[in-house]
Design an enzyme around this catalytic site. Structure first.
Site, PDB file in Angstrom:
ATOM      1  N   PRO A   1      28.062 -24.000  51.688  1.00 52.91           N
ATOM      2  CA  PRO A   1      28.717 -23.032  50.797  1.00 52.91           C
ATOM      3  C   PRO A   1      27.758 -22.475  49.740  1.00 52.91           C
ATOM      4  O   PRO A   1      27.800 -21.290  49.422  1.00 52.91           O
ATOM      5  CB  PRO A   1      29.844 -23.846  50.146  1.00 52.91           C
TER       6      PRO A   1
ATOM      7  N   CYS B   1      49.292 -24.655  12.888  1.00 52.35           N
ATOM      8  CA  CYS B   1      49.871 -23.306  12.904  1.00 52.35           C
ATOM      9  C   CYS B   1      51.373 -23.371  13.208  1.00 52.35           C
ATOM     10  O   CYS B   1      52.166 -23.597  12.307  1.00 52.35           O
ATOM     11  CB  CYS B   1      49.114 -22.402  13.885  1.00 52.35           C
TER      12      CYS B   1
ATOM     13  N   HIS C   1      44.057 -22.765  12.085  1.00 51.20           N
ATOM     14  CA  HIS C   1      43.698 -23.600  13.249  1.00 51.20           C
ATOM     15  C   HIS C   1      42.411 -24.371  12.959  1.00 51.20           C
ATOM     16  O   HIS C   1      41.318 -23.887  13.284  1.00 51.20           O
ATOM     17  CB  HIS C   1      43.487 -22.716  14.479  1.00 51.20           C
TER      18      HIS C   1
ATOM     19  N   GLU D   1      41.200 -26.728  14.491  1.00 46.58           N
ATOM     20  CA  GLU D   1      40.529 -27.179  15.723  1.00 46.58           C
ATOM     21  C   GLU D   1      39.342 -26.304  16.126  1.00 46.58           C
ATOM     22  O   GLU D   1      38.488 -26.745  16.890  1.00 46.58           O
ATOM     23  CB  GLU D   1      41.533 -27.282  16.882  1.00 46.58           C
TER      24      GLU D   1
HETATM   25  N1  GLN Z   1      54.031 -18.095  16.595  1.00 42.43           N
HETATM   26  C1  GLN Z   1      53.574 -18.402  15.280  1.00 42.43           C
HETATM   27  C2  GLN Z   1      53.140 -17.164  14.536  1.00 42.43           C
HETATM   28  O1  GLN Z   1      52.862 -16.152  15.123  1.00 42.43           O
HETATM   29  C3  GLN Z   1      52.462 -19.425  15.311  1.00 42.43           C
HETATM   30  C4  GLN Z   1      51.212 -18.899  15.924  1.00 42.43           C
HETATM   31  C5  GLN Z   1      50.239 -19.986  16.341  1.00 42.43           C
HETATM   32  O2  GLN Z   1      50.602 -21.131  16.491  1.00 42.43           O
HETATM   33  N2  GLN Z   1      48.997 -19.611  16.554  1.00 42.43           N
HETATM   34  O3  GLN Z   1      53.049 -17.180  13.339  1.00 42.43           O
END
Ligand code: GLN
Length: 545
Positions: free
Chosen positions: A193, A387, A518, A520
């Site tokens: 492959p 979030c 976020h 992370e």
């Molecule tokens: N849905 C939520 C908002 O728009 C959280 C978004 C998310 O977790 N990135 O505020």
């Protein structure tokens, strides 16, 4: 020695998901560790302008850059490996290329000429690659192409690479990441492959300069010889890449195969001093850790494949923090809809050392997540909301503590009597006009932390900057009531208007905290994120009890 900028194209052969992103990140890492300024760039073949509108369960996490780019998850790997910040310039899609060419055509910039798929599309791809190099002042630019050689939509991108190579052959390298299957019935590695992929490359005028052989086991010498013959390459350029314990082994393994030195030689660059010591030590340490910490991730983007791609930055952040505390995380995937159907199942959460509710959109599964947030608060289980997880924590608190029956976010229930989470003012028009692409509150924004709060102690600074991706926020109308009821908004935008962190004080709960941002996206293997570290420490204390 040549002073010109060098380009390394990374393309995949045989099949997808064999670790092209990790290979491209590792190449960036090892060249950086040898003293070179590198930039990593991802080119995706889809027509979407960015990854922001793509379902995470299908395409993996949407990685958000400092500048608010909603990009492919590989940009997260680049950041974690090279500790460099990615931006708009590091991410190309077919959609972006066409949008730019069409925009220029409308502006008469082609001066009356026909605008053609060939050569105008490859030329725009080249312009973007060179712009990334310029912006980053990179000595070596590593360009990863999504998809697999032989795919129709990859052709303009391969042509761009071919044009660059034919202009400056000594400045452009081609690395093929290929897969060597070992059919169970034969018990032997097969190179056919890969040979086919090489032929596919030949048919568009390219020959690989390196072949990285992904497989469950190291590539045998025979296989290396066969591939080196087919590609007319010295055998030192056929690199073995067997399955590894953790992705962080990849650069170490490549260096065992001498990839850094051979790449530099191929580019006519001198080897500068090598410094991969910290990284190598971490990769070795990970394997020796035997103590476990059990973390549940309560989400809804689970599919038959795995959740690993959907929540990759969250998983890696848990890894980084756990390793720093000499623990190995064991992650449990908990589908929130199960708790809606049968709340008695919440009891299983008692077995965990901590719970994370990550980001998400839309109503499905949210009632289950709210139940989880409430359960974790009442049962003193460490809870970390990212979030969406912060918004749901706030809703759970309003419902249980303030007795706001049916409190919700207007995202899930536009008619709720208690919209404790509401549409951000600047989002109302956008949602009404269905103007969804790249219109959320995106990218890095600063926040101020309250003295002595859990967040402040964790960060150990008074002002932070974190990356965002949301349309909804804690409704300013309810802030005072929530605070009176004991919820602490310990992080706020500098003007005091936006609630960035919600938490319960340390004497009330071992760790109950959610972030509107976020975190992370900013954790690195050698410098875990302070909030993940604080969360994992709380989880470990619970595990000990
Ligand atoms: N849905 C939520 C908002 O728009 C959280 C978004 C998310 O977790 N990135 O505020």
């Amino acid at each position: 020695m040549s002073k010109s900028a060098k380009y390394i194209f990374v393309v995949g052969g045989v099949m997808s998901s064999v670790g092209k992103g990790i290979a491209a990140s590792s190449i960036g890492k090892i060249l950086q560790s040898r003293g070179y300024r590198v930039a990593n760039l991802k080119a995706d073949m889809y027509v979407n302008i960015d990854a922001g509108t793509i379902r995470p369960a299908e395409h993996g996490e949407v990685f958000v850059g400092e500048d608010g780019i909603e990009a492919d998850q590989d940009l997260g790997n680049y950041e974690r490996f090279t500790n460099q910040t990615s931006a708009r310039d590091n991410y190309i899609t077919t959609g972006q290329i066409y949008a730019e060419v069409i925009k220029r055509e409308r502006n008469l910039e082609y001066e009356g000429e026909d605008v053609e798929v060939y050569p105008d599309i490859p030329k725009e791809i080249i312009r973007r690659i060179e712009a990334c190099q310029k912006k980053n002042q990179s000595e070596v630019t590593v360009i990863e192409y999504g998809g697999t050689v032989g795919e129709y939509q990859l052709l303009p991108f391969l042509e761009a690479a071919r044009m660059m190579k034919s202009k400056n052959p000594e400045d452009v390298l081609f690395v093929l990441i290929s897969y060597l299957p070992t059919p169970a019935l034969l018990g032997e590695q097969k190179s056919k492959p890969t040979q086919r992929s090489v032929i596919d490359l030949h048919s568009v005028g390219l020959n690989p300069d390196f072949v990285i052989c992904r497989a469950d086991k190291p590539a045998t010498l025979d296989i290396k010889k066969t591939i080196s013959n087919v590609c007319s390459l010295p055998i030192e350029r056929i690199i073995s890449a067997p399955d590894i314990y953790s992705i962080y082994d990849a650069p170490v393994n490549f260096e065992k195969e001498n990839l850094g030195a051979v790449l530099l030689k191929a580019m006519g660059l001198s080897t500068r001093k090598k410094d991969l010591a910290d990284w190598t030590a971490l990769a070795a340490k990970i394997k020796k850790i035997d103590k476990e910490v059990q973390i549940g991730i309560v989400g809804k983007y689970f599919n038959f494949k795995s959740c690993k791609d959907t929540y990759i930055s969250v998983i890696e952040s848990i890894n980084h923090a756990s390793w720093a505390e000499n623990h190995k995380p064991k992650i449990f995937w908990l589908d929130s809809e199960r708790y809606e159907k049968d709340p008695a199942q919440l009891k299983e959460l008692d077995e965990l050392d901590g719970i994370i509710v990550p980001g998400g959109f839309g109503k499905r599964g949210t009632e289950g997540m709210i139940l989880v947030a409430d359960y974790a608060r009442r049962k003193n289980i460490p809870y970390f909301g990212l979030c969406f997880g912060m918004q749901l924590l706030t809703i759970a608190y309003a419902r249980s503590v303030l007795k706001f029956d049916g409190a919700n976010s207007t995202e899930m229930d536009p008619e709720t009597k208690y919209p404790v989470i509401a549409t951000m003012a600047d989002q109302v028009e956008k949602i009404k006009n269905k103007n969804y692409g790249a219109t959320m509150r995106l990218g890095a924004y600063p926040a101020k932390l309250s003295e002595g709060s859990v967040a402040h102690v964790a960060y150990d600074v008074a002002e932070i900057s974190e990356r965002h991706r949301h349309r909804y926020e804690v409704n300013p109308k309810y802030i005072l009531e929530l605070e009176k009821a004991g919820l602490v908004f310990s992080g706020r935008s500098p003007d005091g208007i936006l609630m960035e962190i919600a938490e319960l004080p340390k004497n009330v709960h071992p760790f109950y905290l959610g972030t509107q941002f976020h975190p992370e996206f900013k954790s690195r293997p050698l410098s875990p994120h302070p909030l993940f570290l604080a969360f994992i420490k709380a989880c470990i204390s619970k595990a000990k009890k």
